[in-house]
Design an enzyme around this catalytic site. Structure first.
Site: not given
Lengths: 589, 94
Positions: B18-21, B92
């Protein structure tokens, strides 16, 4: 003399003089401002921001060259927060609406943001509140014009005693002549601690009252390995720690030059060196000391850390992915939960076992309570799609346990399939060879698993029926007892015959007295504490494996551990470590 | 200058974390290169896609559906770039 106990953040011993900074928490006061001064105050805010950005950019660039990209990313993240229009906008509007000083507005705004982050469900996002706090501290210190603690006039023995430090302060101070950190706050997993570990500077965190107790120029000893700080040490304590420090320094110096060289014997045989780790953060040590992967990640910490709650599937997954990200393309071997049920406080699985070492733990507990461990298995299976992750089962004593686990694993695969979640159905599953019965049926087990890892600590303990912590019988704990050598040999032969890899992950692997023999017994992979990797590598690089074939046969024929030990000592004295260094130095030059 | 038109599109977060750091940082770096305003909306909450804190606080997990708005001189380019980043799983490699 005053001894303070804290947490062992970064290992090593340092003896120096205290420099106390930010003695207490950075107190922030509220000053009401007249409306006419508001524009000037906002200008001050932006000037401080520009200064803080400049400082952080310098720190980031330094960190990138000195600590590697992984840690530099911490400062990259801080920079993004610092220039965030929402963050600055909120501070600015608070100054305008509340007619207050910038420090107060920064402090309030950041606390509100930290609170919002702390309500998030995803753990790694929740942890970002630490970034917000650090950035706010930067800004506040920049506003006060005390962003830099000028310590260039220090002698060579500054021990920083502080309430807390931001990661960037740790980097900056760490590159000056600072030799240790003693902090009142902080923890084992804070960025500051991780940075200290990477800079190889001893750090003790969580020292209640240290900033009160110490004053500038006090003599102080920091023992980052044991989590202890000694103020005003006696002459005896000084001598004791001086000896420890000296020893460590000598060893570090001797082996630092081979950290980046391959672990290959003189006759060209590669013996991979992997890392044993407990905390996810130790992955950085693994990289720093040149590990070719994680040979043993003890996942117990995940459970202990969350206790009395159980870690969720997402907790597991995030941790495994974090490990894979850092060590890629090397593998990470995760050992499933290997403690007794009593450590799972919430569940209280225990029925007060009389003899827990021989009780319900390891794979037995996993199989007894699949309801609890399913989330770990699911996360492992999912993380397996993300990188080279492998599962290792502890305390296996029979084939049925392996088969039963594989059934559960197949269930989990089907479940993930049905849910449409990415996973790796071919995940490699291996076993620890640490119970004598498993060693004796290694040939049978080898047909059902993808790899072995010999856990010598337990293998010796169970084979000799000896508790090594019991002083009266600990003399029986002998790694080169003929029984152990035979089990290691049979395990390696069985693995070779089945074409599966075998590693060794006990302390025995980290003992230079035994490394040549282990390699001669056919082990091509050892997993050890990150810190000793360079030392073990030095031994391997000095080794001519061909010369050890005869020695191995001799060792296997000797009758007692004592005989093997003295034989090994004489062999090593002949071919020894002297050579190891002669061989490796020219290569590094 | 042409009329400022709002470009809008629904996008789904497909990368695992997801929208992690790190993903959020990439997004903010990207949007910062455009002059247009870029916002993200999820569950009625709308945030500035140039704000790292805003993006992180959305806590958008894998599978979340976001409404992406771009408005300004280079809105089409911004839209294409952001959609590309999200659809490409933030590089990623999953």
């Amino acid at each position: 003399m005053q001894v303070l106990e804290g947490m062992a953040g970064a290992p090593g011993v340092a003896i120096g003089r205290a420099i106390c900074i930010g003695g207490e928490r950075d107190e922030v006061y509220r000053f009401p401002l007249p409306e006419t001064q508001i524009d000037a105050e906002i200008e001050r805010l932006y000037a401080a921001k520009d200064q803080a950005v400049k400082d952080l950019e310098t720190t980031r660039d330094r960190a990138a060259t000195q600590l590697g990209r992984e840690l530099a990313a911490i400062f990259e993240a801080h920079l993004l927060v610092l220039v965030d229009p929402q963050f600055l906008g909120a501070i600015e509007s608070r100054i305008r609406s509340d007619l207050v000083n910038a420090e107060w507005a920064v402090d309030r705004t950041s606390k509100e943001l930290q609170d919002r982050f702390e309500t998030l469900e995803v753990e790694h996002l929740r942890a970002r509140s630490e970034d917000v706090r650090d950035v706010a501290r930067h800004l506040i210190r920049a506003l006060a014009g005390i962003a830099h603690h000028e310590i260039s006039e220090l002698g060579g023995d500054a021990v920083i005693v502080a309430y807390d430090l931001t990661p960037s302060e740790a980097v900056r101070l760490g590159r000056e002549r600072v030799i240790a950190f003693a902090l009142e706050r902080g923890g084992l997993t804070s960025h500051t601690t991780i940075i200290a570990r990477s800079l190889n500077i001893p750090l003790v965190a969580g020292l209640a009252g240290v900033s009160e107790a110490a004053t500038d120029a006090d003599p102080v000893i920091v023992d980052g390995s044991r989590g202890r700080v000694v103020l005003h040490p006696t002459a005896a304590a000084l001598a004791e720690y001086e000896a420890i420090r000296h020893q460590r320094e000598q060893r570090e110096r001797a082996f630092s030059h081979i950290r980046s060289l391959p672990a290959v014997t003189r006759d060209g045989v590669a013996v991979d060196l992997l890392a044993n780790i407990d905390l996810p953060e130790e992955i950085h040590d693994a990289v720093r000391f040149g590990a070719q992967g994680v040979g043993l990640y003890r996942s117990e910490f995940l459970f202990i850390e969350r206790s009395p709650e159980l870690p969720t599937e997402e907790d597991h997954l995030a941790t495994y992915q974090q490990l894979l990200d850092v060590i890629r393309p090397h593998p990470v071997v995760v050992r499933t939960f290997d403690l007794g049920g009593r450590k799972l406080a919430r569940e209280m699985l225990e029925s007060a076992e009389e003899n827990p070492v021989l009780g319900l733990r390891g794979i037995r507990l996993t199989l007894a309570r699949p309801d609890i461990f399913r989330s770990q298995i699911r996360a492992l299976c999912r993380a397996g799609a993300y990188g080279d992750l492998r599962i290792m089962l502890p305390l296996v004593s029979s084939l049925e346990e392996v088969l039963r686990f594989k059934e559960i694993f197949r269930d989990v695969v089907a479940e993930l399939e049905a849910e449409g979640l990415e996973h790796n159905p071919q995940l490699k599953i291996g076993v620890m060879i640490e119970v004598p019965s498993a060693a004796m049926i290694a040939d049978t087990l080898a047909r059902e698993v993808d790899f072995f890892s010999i856990g010598t600590n337990d293998l010796i303990q169970y084979s000799m029926a000896v508790d090594r912590s019991n002083e009266q019988v600990s003399y029986l704990y002998r790694p080169v007892h003929p029984a152990i050598l035979r089990m290691i040999r049979f395990t390696v032969e069985s693995a070779d015959a089945a074409g599966i890899p075998v590693s060794l992950c006990g302390e025995m692997g980290a003992d230079p007295r035994f490394t040549p023999l282990l390699a001669a017994l056919g082990l091509r992979s050892l997993s050890v504490t990150p810190r000793v990797i360079p030392e073990v590598k030095g031994v391997i690089r000095g080794l001519a494996l061909g010369d050890w074939e005869e020695a191995r046969e001799t060792c296997l024929m000797l009758s007692t551990a004592g005989e093997v030990e003295s034989y090994l000592a004489s062999r090593i004295a002949e071919t020894g470590f002297q050579e190891a260094q002669e061989v490796s130095e020219p290569v590094s030059g | 200058m042409a009329d400022p038109v709002v470009v809008e599109r629904e996008v789904e977060i497909v990368n695992r974390l997801g929208l992690h750091a790190r993903a959020a940082a990439k997004l903010v770096h990207l949007t910062g290169r455009f002059r247009s305003d870029v916002t993200l909306e999820m569950n009625g909450e709308r945030v500035d896609a140039k704000s790292i804190l805003g993006v992180l606080l959305l806590a958008a997990a894998q599978g979340s559906k976001l409404r992406l708005h771009c408005e300004g001189a280079d809105e089409e380019e911004a839209m294409a770039a952001v959609c590309g980043l999200i659809a490409g799983r933030f590089d990623e490699g999953e």
